[in-house]
Design a protein around this motif. Structure first.
Motif, PDB file in Angstrom:
ATOM      1  N   GLU A  56       0.832  -1.199   0.000  1.00 31.86           N
ATOM      2  CA  GLU A  56       0.000   0.000   0.000  1.00 31.86           C
ATOM      3  C   GLU A  56       0.868   1.252   0.000  1.00 31.86           C
ATOM      4  OE1 GLU A  56      -3.013   2.828   0.223  1.00 31.86           O
ATOM      5  OE2 GLU A  56      -2.895   0.789  -0.570  1.00 31.86           O
ATOM      6  N   GLN A  57       1.963   1.235   0.749  1.00 30.01           N
ATOM      7  CA  GLN A  57       2.869   2.376   0.740  1.00 30.01           C
ATOM      8  C   GLN A  57       3.537   2.540  -0.631  1.00 30.01           C
ATOM      9  OE1 GLN A  57       5.591   1.809   3.964  1.00 30.01           O
ATOM     10  NE2 GLN A  57       4.042   2.101   5.569  1.00 30.01           N
ATOM     11  N   VAL A  58       3.922   1.426  -1.231  1.00 33.64           N
ATOM     12  CA  VAL A  58       4.504   1.492  -2.578  1.00 33.64           C
ATOM     13  C   VAL A  58       3.483   2.040  -3.575  1.00 33.64           C
ATOM     14  CG1 VAL A  58       5.423   0.100  -4.474  1.00 33.64           C
ATOM     15  CG2 VAL A  58       6.164  -0.349  -2.132  1.00 33.64           C
ATOM     16  N   ARG A  59       2.236   1.600  -3.455  1.00 37.61           N
ATOM     17  CA  ARG A  59       1.185   2.083  -4.360  1.00 37.61           C
ATOM     18  C   ARG A  59       0.996   3.596  -4.242  1.00 37.61           C
ATOM     19  NH1 ARG A  59      -3.772   3.903  -4.488  1.00 37.61           N
ATOM     20  NH2 ARG A  59      -3.761   4.062  -2.220  1.00 37.61           N
ATOM     21  N   GLN A  60       0.969   4.098  -3.012  1.00 33.74           N
ATOM     22  CA  GLN A  60       0.797   5.534  -2.820  1.00 33.74           C
ATOM     23  C   GLN A  60       1.973   6.321  -3.404  1.00 33.74           C
ATOM     24  OE1 GLN A  60       0.133   6.227   1.337  1.00 33.74           O
ATOM     25  NE2 GLN A  60      -1.794   5.085   1.394  1.00 33.74           N
ATOM     26  N   HIS A  61       3.193   5.799  -3.227  1.00 35.23           N
ATOM     27  CA  HIS A  61       4.363   6.499  -3.745  1.00 35.23           C
ATOM     28  C   HIS A  61       4.418   6.430  -5.265  1.00 35.23           C
ATOM     29  CE1 HIS A  61       8.586   7.716  -4.264  1.00 35.23           C
ATOM     30  NE2 HIS A  61       8.445   8.301  -3.083  1.00 35.23           N
ATOM     31  N   LEU A  62       4.034   5.288  -5.848  1.00 35.49           N
ATOM     32  CA  LEU A  62       4.015   5.166  -7.308  1.00 35.49           C
ATOM     33  C   LEU A  62       3.026   6.141  -7.942  1.00 35.49           C
ATOM     34  CD1 LEU A  62       4.199   1.309  -7.992  1.00 35.49           C
ATOM     35  CD2 LEU A  62       5.824   3.027  -8.727  1.00 35.49           C
ATOM     36  N   ALA A  63       1.920   6.378  -7.250  1.00 37.78           N
ATOM     37  CA  ALA A  63       0.912   7.305  -7.792  1.00 37.78           C
ATOM     38  C   ALA A  63       1.438   8.730  -7.839  1.00 37.78           C
ATOM     39  CB  ALA A  63      -0.361   7.232  -6.950  1.00 37.78           C
ATOM     40  N   ARG A  64       2.402   9.058  -6.989  1.00 34.63           N
ATOM     41  CA  ARG A  64       2.945  10.417  -6.957  1.00 34.63           C
ATOM     42  C   ARG A  64       4.133  10.602  -7.890  1.00 34.63           C
ATOM     43  NH1 ARG A  64       2.065   9.669  -1.275  1.00 34.63           N
ATOM     44  NH2 ARG A  64       4.269   9.183  -0.985  1.00 34.63           N
ATOM     45  N   LEU A  65       4.657   9.542  -8.471  1.00 28.88           N
ATOM     46  CA  LEU A  65       5.805   9.665  -9.367  1.00 28.88           C
ATOM     47  C   LEU A  65       5.389  10.324 -10.679  1.00 28.88           C
ATOM     48  CD1 LEU A  65       7.743   6.287  -9.031  1.00 28.88           C
ATOM     49  CD2 LEU A  65       8.427   8.528  -8.194  1.00 28.88           C
ATOM     50  N   PRO A  66       6.258  11.126 -11.289  1.00 31.31           N
ATOM     51  CA  PRO A  66       5.915  11.746 -12.576  1.00 31.31           C
ATOM     52  C   PRO A  66       5.923  10.721 -13.706  1.00 31.31           C
ATOM     53  CG  PRO A  66       8.183  12.265 -11.995  1.00 31.31           C
ATOM     54  CD  PRO A  66       7.591  11.545 -10.805  1.00 31.31           C
ATOM     55  N   SER A  67       5.159  11.019 -14.739  1.00 33.75           N
ATOM     56  CA  SER A  67       5.100  10.146 -15.905  1.00 33.75           C
ATOM     57  C   SER A  67       6.218  10.539 -16.874  1.00 33.75           C
ATOM     58  CB  SER A  67       3.730  10.272 -16.582  1.00 33.75           C
ATOM     59  OG  SER A  67       3.685   9.460 -17.726  1.00 33.75           O
ATOM     60  N   ILE A  68       7.236   9.705 -16.958  1.00 30.83           N
ATOM     61  CA  ILE A  68       8.415   9.980 -17.791  1.00 30.83           C
ATOM     62  C   ILE A  68       8.440   8.986 -18.939  1.00 30.83           C
ATOM     63  CG2 ILE A  68      10.932  10.067 -17.837  1.00 30.83           C
ATOM     64  CD1 ILE A  68      10.890  10.766 -14.882  1.00 30.83           C
ATOM     65  N   ASP A  69       8.536   9.503 -20.159  1.00 38.47           N
ATOM     66  CA  ASP A  69       8.661   8.652 -21.346  1.00 38.47           C
ATOM     67  C   ASP A  69      10.152   8.463 -21.639  1.00 38.47           C
ATOM     68  OD1 ASP A  69       8.471   7.272 -23.650  1.00 38.47           O
ATOM     69  OD2 ASP A  69       7.327   8.775 -24.765  1.00 38.47           O
ATOM     70  N   PRO A  70      10.681   7.255 -21.492  1.00 38.84           N
ATOM     71  CA  PRO A  70      12.136   7.073 -21.668  1.00 38.84           C
ATOM     72  C   PRO A  70      12.618   7.236 -23.104  1.00 38.84           C
ATOM     73  CG  PRO A  70      11.140   5.249 -20.431  1.00 38.84           C
ATOM     74  CD  PRO A  70      10.027   6.018 -21.058  1.00 38.84           C
ATOM     75  N   ASN A  71      11.706   7.202 -24.093  1.00 35.69           N
ATOM     76  CA  ASN A  71      12.123   7.188 -25.490  1.00 35.69           C
ATOM     77  C   ASN A  71      11.869   8.495 -26.227  1.00 35.69           C
ATOM     78  OD1 ASN A  71      12.887   4.400 -25.351  1.00 35.69           O
ATOM     79  ND2 ASN A  71      10.721   3.871 -25.460  1.00 35.69           N
ATOM     80  N   THR A  72      11.232   9.462 -25.603  1.00 38.44           N
ATOM     81  CA  THR A  72      10.921  10.700 -26.306  1.00 38.44           C
ATOM     82  C   THR A  72      12.075  11.685 -26.203  1.00 38.44           C
ATOM     83  OG1 THR A  72       9.204  12.377 -26.581  1.00 38.44           O
ATOM     84  CG2 THR A  72       9.899  11.885 -24.344  1.00 38.44           C
ATOM     85  N   ARG A  73      11.939  12.833 -26.870  1.00 36.30           N
ATOM     86  CA  ARG A  73      12.979  13.873 -26.842  1.00 36.30           C
ATOM     87  C   ARG A  73      13.032  14.496 -25.444  1.00 36.30           C
ATOM     88  NH1 ARG A  73      10.095  13.505 -31.302  1.00 36.30           N
ATOM     89  NH2 ARG A  73       8.403  14.542 -30.226  1.00 36.30           N
ATOM     90  N   ASP A  99      18.472  21.378 -30.888  1.00 39.07           N
ATOM     91  CA  ASP A  99      19.045  21.087 -32.202  1.00 39.07           C
ATOM     92  C   ASP A  99      20.120  20.008 -32.108  1.00 39.07           C
ATOM     93  OD1 ASP A  99      17.401  23.003 -33.293  1.00 39.07           O
ATOM     94  OD2 ASP A  99      18.900  24.601 -33.186  1.00 39.07           O
ATOM     95  N   THR A 100      20.927  20.066 -31.059  1.00 40.87           N
ATOM     96  CA  THR A 100      21.974  19.050 -30.882  1.00 40.87           C
ATOM     97  C   THR A 100      21.370  17.674 -30.697  1.00 40.87           C
ATOM     98  OG1 THR A 100      23.378  20.737 -29.840  1.00 40.87           O
ATOM     99  CG2 THR A 100      23.994  18.432 -29.527  1.00 40.87           C
ATOM    100  N   LEU A 101      20.294  17.591 -29.887  1.00 44.53           N
ATOM    101  CA  LEU A 101      19.671  16.291 -29.645  1.00 44.53           C
ATOM    102  C   LEU A 101      18.995  15.759 -30.907  1.00 44.53           C
ATOM    103  CD1 LEU A 101      18.923  14.054 -27.676  1.00 44.53           C
ATOM    104  CD2 LEU A 101      16.893  15.359 -27.038  1.00 44.53           C
ATOM    105  N   LEU A 102      18.354  16.624 -31.675  1.00 46.69           N
ATOM    106  CA  LEU A 102      17.722  16.168 -32.910  1.00 46.69           C
ATOM    107  C   LEU A 102      18.745  15.604 -33.889  1.00 46.69           C
ATOM    108  CD1 LEU A 102      15.056  18.940 -33.640  1.00 46.69           C
ATOM    109  CD2 LEU A 102      14.636  16.577 -32.984  1.00 46.69           C
ATOM    110  N   ALA A 103      19.889  16.295 -34.016  1.00 43.63           N
ATOM    111  CA  ALA A 103      20.936  15.803 -34.914  1.00 43.63           C
ATOM    112  C   ALA A 103      21.489  14.469 -34.432  1.00 43.63           C
ATOM    113  CB  ALA A 103      22.046  16.846 -35.021  1.00 43.63           C
ATOM    114  N   ALA A 104      21.662  14.334 -33.108  1.00 41.60           N
ATOM    115  CA  ALA A 104      22.187  13.072 -32.572  1.00 41.60           C
ATOM    116  C   ALA A 104      21.214  11.924 -32.779  1.00 41.60           C
ATOM    117  CB  ALA A 104      22.502  13.247 -31.082  1.00 41.60           C
ATOM    118  N   ARG A 105      19.916  12.199 -32.613  1.00 44.01           N
ATOM    119  CA  ARG A 105      18.926  11.130 -32.801  1.00 44.01           C
ATOM    120  C   ARG A 105      18.864  10.683 -34.261  1.00 44.01           C
ATOM    121  NH1 ARG A 105      14.787  10.589 -28.784  1.00 44.01           N
ATOM    122  NH2 ARG A 105      13.234  10.197 -30.391  1.00 44.01           N
ATOM    123  N   VAL A 106      18.981  11.639 -35.192  1.00 48.10           N
ATOM    124  CA  VAL A 106      18.972  11.272 -36.609  1.00 48.10           C
ATOM    125  C   VAL A 106      20.212  10.441 -36.949  1.00 48.10           C
ATOM    126  CG1 VAL A 106      19.111  12.197 -38.942  1.00 48.10           C
ATOM    127  CG2 VAL A 106      17.555  13.228 -37.294  1.00 48.10           C
TER     128      VAL A 106
END
Length: 604
Positions: free
Chosen positions: A145-162, A331-338
């Motif tokens: 239950e404590q883990v559930r409450q803490h997970l609900a407060r974590l931000p939603s981070i997309d690991p694959n986006t810019r 711009d640097t990140l876009l060039a690196a991703r390409v």
């Protein structure tokens, strides 16, 4: 994870109350032993299903560390300890299997029970053992239950986006930079470790969605000695595909020297491999790099030159260079991703093999420069000073009054056999026929002749009305009407004597009714008499017409008469109550209030 996980006693109460509500509760004296066995076997199986459903829901809702992204798996290991997390879920899964075995064993024993008492005791024993198993899981349920409450407060981070990831020592201006770029509104205070967890904000750049992550501050000591707050930053830098912005405060207002900040960079730069990295100098309104002493300046130059990392400067207080840093990082990140996508794509080799660039071989020493005709040159190069160039629509627009006045001539580009046909009137087609074929060519001459004839008739008085005759007749009628006699003023005694002599009101007799009907029929005959004039008939009809609907069309007359009849209708005060009445007809509907006994009893 949005469902609340109950504690051990609450879990037992939920399941037992559901058994009481969803299964039969009364055994009548005429039941056979087979029916009694089925009654209690149903109780045990229903209890098993309830426990199995609740525990299975918990195991399904919590993420499995082996099936999620490594960033989230390591983050949960940092926050909750991977071993404790797996152990708690494993105990819940074991409890579910034990409850299934208990239900299976006691259902088998209930098949051989020979009395009501033995069936009931076996059922009580089965539910008691299930409840005991659940009581032992109170610590695991509380932890989850404590883990559930803490997970609900974590931000939603997309690991694959810019992603732009901001890191560095505490109190160097990371959260201030985050607030300038996004609307995350991270708390900013003049002391260290104000940010204790990962914060995510979003922004738009080049019509793309970007996420900016603000990490807690990191201190320069071995990885084993870092606490949970610092390990969140390390986890984000290790797993996210992002552009790293390492912040430094040259004014040393953060409490750490330039040498310590450079040392921190060298200790964590192993996490920046294969990721675009930028060295961001913050608080330039207080101290700029060219104001440093030679020793500190050499340390920064070593980072920039040796590691080939661009150095940018900004001030979150004056907002100088904030947008430039953002644009350069994106711009640097876009060039690196390409570039990375080009390397990792297996199809690129197949595409390149299909392309062939032909280079002609030189056969002699003669020069053959490229030849471009003049007409093509004018189309390619738009030079306003060239007198020989072709006029464009923009030039024609300027010469003929400009925008809003000049109308583009689209017909001049038509390609026809004869240029005189360009501005011909295009025929209008209706129902598959040319409208021009059905227009009389002499229609204008005929219309002019009709108008001349109309004017001639008006001048001759053909359309004059007989209003003068009507006026003369009205004068004659008024002259024949006698003037009303002056009203006599009688005294009270004379008036009372005359009223006593006046006859009382009486009902009409049959003969009088016949005379009235006869007079009405005579009036109808007079109207239909052909010898009467038109004006006399009209006046007689107007006397018998209903004036309330005069001047209305037939449809409007029907609506008016219907509304009149509806208003004249008497109200039906004795009508029955219907659905439109705001009353509750049945105070206690049987399907809601009839059911089991109202008094409490323990039938578990």
């Amino acid at each position: 994870m949005s469902r609340l996980i109950p504690t051990g006693p609450e879990f037992i109460d939920i399941v037992l109350s559901k058994i009481q509500r969803k299964t039969p509760t009364v055994i009548h004296p005429n039941y056979k032993i087979s029916r009694i066995r089925a009654f209690y076997m149903r109780k045990c199986k229903f209890a098993q299903d309830c426990f199995d459903e609740k525990l299975g829901q918990i195991l399904t809702d919590f993420p499995k560390l082996d099936e999620i992204h490594p960033f989230y798996a390591d983050l949960m290991n940092v926050l909750y300890d991977r071993d404790h997390y797996k152990l708690a879920l494993g105990q819940i899964n074991t409890a579910r299997h034990l409850i299934d075995n208990v239900a299976k064993d006691y259902t088998r024993l209930l098949k051989f029970a020979d009395s009501l008492y033995r069936c009931k005791q076996l059922k009580r024993a089965a539910l008691g053992r299930m409840a005991t198993i659940m009581k032992r899981q109170k610590d695991s349920l509380q932890y989850l239950e404590q883990v559930r409450q803490h997970l609900a407060r974590l931000p939603s981070i997309d690991p694959n986006t810019r992603t732009l990831l901001v890191c560095g020592y505490p109190n160097v201006g990371k959260s201030s930079f985050m607030n300038k770029l996004t609307r995350a509104e991270v708390e900013v205070q003049p002391y260290a470790f104000t940010t204790k967890s990962l914060f995510v904000g979003h922004m738009d750049y080049k019509y793309l969605r970007w996420q900016v992550i603000d990490t807690p501050g990191i201190l320069d000591h071995p990885l084993e000695q870092r606490n949970t707050i610092e390990m969140q930053s390390v986890t984000a830098m290790a797993h996210l595909r992002c552009c790293i912005l390492f912040f430094m405060d040259l004014s040393e207002q953060c409490g750490y020297s330039v040498a310590e900040q450079c040392k921190l960079y060298h200790s964590i730069k192993a996490l920046f491999v294969n990721k675009p990295t930028m060295l961001v100098i913050n608080k330039i309104d207080v101290m700029r790099p060219d104001q440093l002493n030679s020793a500190d300046k050499a340390l920064i130059d070593q980072i920039v030159v040796k590691d080939n990392i661009p150095m940018v400067q900004l001030s979150c207080f004056t907002e100088e260079g904030v947008m430039d840093v953002r644009n350069m990082a994106c711009d640097t990140l876009l060039a690196a991703r390409v570039e990375q996508k080009m390397k990792n794509t297996n199809k690129m080799g197949d595409v390149i093999n299909k392309l062939h660039l032909t280079t002609p071989a030189k056969r002699d020493d003669k020069e053959r420069p490229a030849f471009i005709p003049e007409g093509v040159k004018n189309k390619i190069k738009y030079d306003t000073k060239d007198p020989n160039r072709k006029k464009l629509e923009k030039d024609l627009e300027v010469e003929n009054g400009g925008a809003g006045v000049y109308n583009v001539d689209l017909k001049k580009l038509y390609k026809l056999e004869n240029d005189e046909w360009k501005y011909d009137i295009i025929p209008e087609i209706m129902d598959g026929k040319n409208v021009a074929d059905f227009i009389d060519p002499d229609i204008e001459e005929k219309l002019a002749a009709l108008e001349e004839e109309e004017e001639r008739l008006i001048s001759q008085g053909f359309y004059n009305s007989d209003s003068d005759l009507e006026m003369d007749t009205e004068v004659d009628i008024r002259s024949n009407v006698r003037e009303p006699r002056p009203k006599k003023v009688l005294d009270k005694e004379t008036r009372s004597r005359l009223e006593s002599r006046m006859p009382r009101k009486r009902t009409r007799s049959v003969s009088q009714g016949v005379n009235i009907a006869r007079s009405q029929s005579v009036g109808t005959q007079l109207i239909n008499n052909p010898t009467l004039s038109k004006r006399a008939k009209t006046s007689m009809r107007s006397q018998t017409r209903d004036r309330s609907v005069m001047g209305l069309s037939s449809g409007q007359k029907e609506v008016s008469l219907g509304m009149k009849a509806k208003t004249d209708r008497k109200k039906n005060l004795l009508a029955k109550a219907g659905e439109a009445d705001r009353t509750i007809q049945t105070k206690m509907p049987k399907h809601l209030f009839a059911g089991k006994r109202g008094f409490a009893s323990d039938r578990r």
